[in-house]
Design a protein around this motif. Structure first.
Motif, mmCIF file in Angstrom:
data_model
loop_
_atom_site.group_PDB
_atom_site.id
_atom_site.type_symbol
_atom_site.label_atom_id
_atom_site.label_comp_id
_atom_site.label_asym_id
_atom_site.label_seq_id
_atom_site.Cartn_x
_atom_site.Cartn_y
_atom_site.Cartn_z
ATOM 1 N N THR A 194 0.836 -1.201 0.000
ATOM 2 C CA THR A 194 0.000 0.000 0.000
ATOM 3 C C THR A 194 0.873 1.255 0.000
ATOM 4 O O THR A 194 2.026 1.231 0.437
ATOM 5 C CB THR A 194 -0.925 0.069 1.238
ATOM 6 O OG1 THR A 194 -0.125 0.285 2.419
ATOM 7 C CG2 THR A 194 -1.728 -1.209 1.394
ATOM 8 N N ASN A 196 0.399 3.815 1.890
ATOM 9 C CA ASN A 196 0.650 4.206 3.279
ATOM 10 C C ASN A 196 1.909 3.547 3.841
ATOM 11 O O ASN A 196 2.658 4.165 4.601
ATOM 12 C CB ASN A 196 -0.553 3.877 4.157
ATOM 13 C CG ASN A 196 -1.640 4.933 4.077
ATOM 14 O OD1 ASN A 196 -1.367 6.081 3.724
ATOM 15 N ND2 ASN A 196 -2.866 4.543 4.386
ATOM 16 N N LYS A 197 2.137 2.303 3.461
ATOM 17 C CA LYS A 197 3.329 1.609 3.962
ATOM 18 C C LYS A 197 4.602 2.196 3.377
ATOM 19 O O LYS A 197 5.642 2.210 4.041
ATOM 20 C CB LYS A 197 3.214 0.111 3.681
ATOM 21 C CG LYS A 197 2.178 -0.572 4.561
ATOM 22 C CD LYS A 197 2.139 -2.081 4.340
ATOM 23 C CE LYS A 197 1.098 -2.728 5.247
ATOM 24 N NZ LYS A 197 1.005 -4.193 5.054
ATOM 25 N N LYS A 199 4.928 5.407 2.653
ATOM 26 C CA LYS A 199 5.106 6.648 3.420
ATOM 27 C C LYS A 199 5.625 6.355 4.828
ATOM 28 O O LYS A 199 6.440 7.109 5.366
ATOM 29 C CB LYS A 199 3.798 7.435 3.451
ATOM 30 C CG LYS A 199 3.408 7.999 2.080
ATOM 31 C CD LYS A 199 2.220 8.930 2.141
ATOM 32 C CE LYS A 199 0.928 8.188 2.306
ATOM 33 N NZ LYS A 199 -0.254 9.079 2.178
ATOM 34 N N GLU A 200 5.179 5.252 5.411
ATOM 35 C CA GLU A 200 5.681 4.859 6.735
ATOM 36 C C GLU A 200 7.176 4.551 6.679
ATOM 37 O O GLU A 200 7.930 4.900 7.603
ATOM 38 C CB GLU A 200 4.913 3.644 7.244
ATOM 39 C CG GLU A 200 3.488 3.958 7.686
ATOM 40 C CD GLU A 200 2.666 2.697 7.937
ATOM 41 O OE1 GLU A 200 3.257 1.583 7.873
ATOM 42 O OE2 GLU A 200 1.455 2.816 8.190
#
Length: 457
Positions: A194, A196-197, A199-200
């Motif tokens: 994803t 989001n991962k 960006k993490e």
């Protein structure tokens, strides 16, 4: 280590490590799947390479002196690779490429350039600025510098410039004194699953910048910086006012620009970058931010920007004249394609641009098919090749057709790569550009010769 063996030695990052250890006096050898210009250069430098996955081809000194051998592998190597399995089962000191680079960087003052786009040009430009200014640096680059004709710069002084690659979370092996984050767009979803991962992971990388260091992030980048330990955090942009940005931007001939560089210490007037394209103003702002924070003088910075010759396969102009021109570029993500094509519109204003695109990876093609189609529709004409699989197995229903069907151009065609040169010989060319991260680079020299010949007709 007395002996260093690299599995996947022909990759751009792996070959830089091979050169580093070879220069340090180690005995270096390795395996790669296919010969290339890069492996040929390594062999000329005295590094032994073979191209079959065969334990019997490993030089005997590497199998005889296990305790003195370091084995480095690229994550692109499959788990069932027989040489990899041999070293693993026999208890060798075996590390990923990223760990090897991290170990080297930990002994230097590490200046790291990260981001899903722009990091190769930015890191190469930073290395050039440090070298030209007299500060010097060792640099591990993700492309071949056209100033130094190598992906490795060596210097005994303390600076190390590293291209911090997010693939396989490799950049998390680095703990830099200073770092730039150019972008955190969705990519490598085969690794991260994803956006989001991704960006993490960039947030974690940002947190690894040392407390007395500095982090520079492109303005507007969607990233959580709450865990950052660096005492100094800055923003940079193309032309939006912030800590580092360009103003008074003037378009010159052939896609070059003149601009003022604004930074916390003042304004450096009338800067130019030695390569064309608006995107390279943005890259130069990112590189200049670290250089200025490291004490490079405005005069040295201006001179370095002007003499920067760029990177092979990054808006790499191979032939340029009024009759026909050819450019090669590494773009393999929709946003990279859009940026490159818009820069080409400035460099070759009013001319017909024909793009050849080789998609890279089945997963990336599947995940971004619509975005690829939209970006490629910015061309005047498209030649679309089959997907280059790299490390992946085919995915049912995923072919270049899922891009092709949504490209809005009237002038478009799908070809197998084996048909490409004959097709190009038959058509009129104004501006031709190759895009992709696969083996499309094998066509650069033949296309250069073909376009050069057409320009003389």
């Amino acid at each position: 280590m007395n002996f260093v063996y690299l599995i996947g030695i022909g990759g751009i990052g792996m070959s830089a490590l091979a050169r580093y250890y070879n220069h340090a006096g180690a005995i270096v050898a390795g395996y790669d799947r296919t010969p290339s210009k890069l492996t040929s250069e390594l062999e000329k430098e005295g590094i032994r390479i073979h191209y079959e996955d065969d334990i019997a081809l490993i030089p005997p000194e590497f199998t005889s002196y296990k305790e003195k051998t370091l084995v480095i592998y690229t994550p692109a190597i499959p788990d069932n690779h027989s040489e990899y399995q041999y070293f693993l089962k026999n208890g060798y000191n075996i590390v990923k490429r990223s760990r090897a680079l991290g170990n080297i960087a930990s002994q230097k003052r590490c200046l790291a350039i990260s981001g899903t786009h722009g990091k190769t040009t930015t890191s190469t430009l930073l290395a050039h600025i440090l070298t030209q200014s007299g500060k010097g640096c060792t640099a591990f680059l993700g492309g071949i510098s056209k100033n130094y004709h190598s992906n490795l710069l060596l210097d005994k002084r303390d600076y190390l410039v590293a291209e911090a690659d997010e693939f396989d979370r490799s950049f998390l092996q680095l703990y830099p004194e200073m770092a730039v984050i150019t972008s955190t767009d969705a990519d490598h979803l085969d690794i991260y699953s994803t956006h989001n991962k991704i960006k993490e992971a960039f947030s974690e990388f940002a947190s690894q910048v040392k407390p007395d260091g500095a982090l520079i992030v492109k303005k507007g980048t969607d990233i959580n910086l709450s865990s950052v330990k660096a005492e100094r955090v800055y923003e940079y942009s193309y032309d939006i006012p912030c800590d580092f940005y360009a103003s008074s931007i003037k378009v010159l001939e052939d896609g070059f620009f003149n601009f003022d560089l604004n930074y916390p210490g003042g304004v450096i007037k009338n800067c130019t970058v030695g390569i064309p394209g608006w995107i390279n103003i943005e890259n130069s702002i990112a590189a200049s931010s670290i250089a200025l924070l490291e004490g490079i003088s405005p005069e040295d910075l201006k001179n370095s920007l002007k003499t920067f010759a760029g990177v092979e396969r990054r808006l790499d102009i191979r032939v340029k004249n009024e009759k026909c021109s050819y450019v090669d570029d590494y773009a393999h993500h929709p946003k990279e394609l859009s940026s490159a094509i818009s820069s080409l519109r400035e460099i070759f204003a009013g001319r017909k641009i024909t793009g050849i695109f080789q998609p890279h990876l089945y997963t990336r093609t599947r995940d971004f098919a619509e975005e690829f189609a939209k970006s490629l529709s910015l061309l005047d004409e498209l030649i679309l090749l089959d997907i280059y699989p790299a490390r992946e197995e085919p995915i049912e229903g995923v072919t270049s057709e899922i891009i092709y069907k949504n490209v809005s151009l009237d002038s478009k065609i799908m070809l197998h790569k084996e048909e490409l040169i004959n097709y190009l010989a038959k058509i009129d060319i104004d501006v031709l550009v190759t895009f992709g991260a696969g083996d499309i680079d094998r066509f650069v020299n033949p296309i250069t010769q073909l376009v050069s010949a057409k320009s003389k007709c």
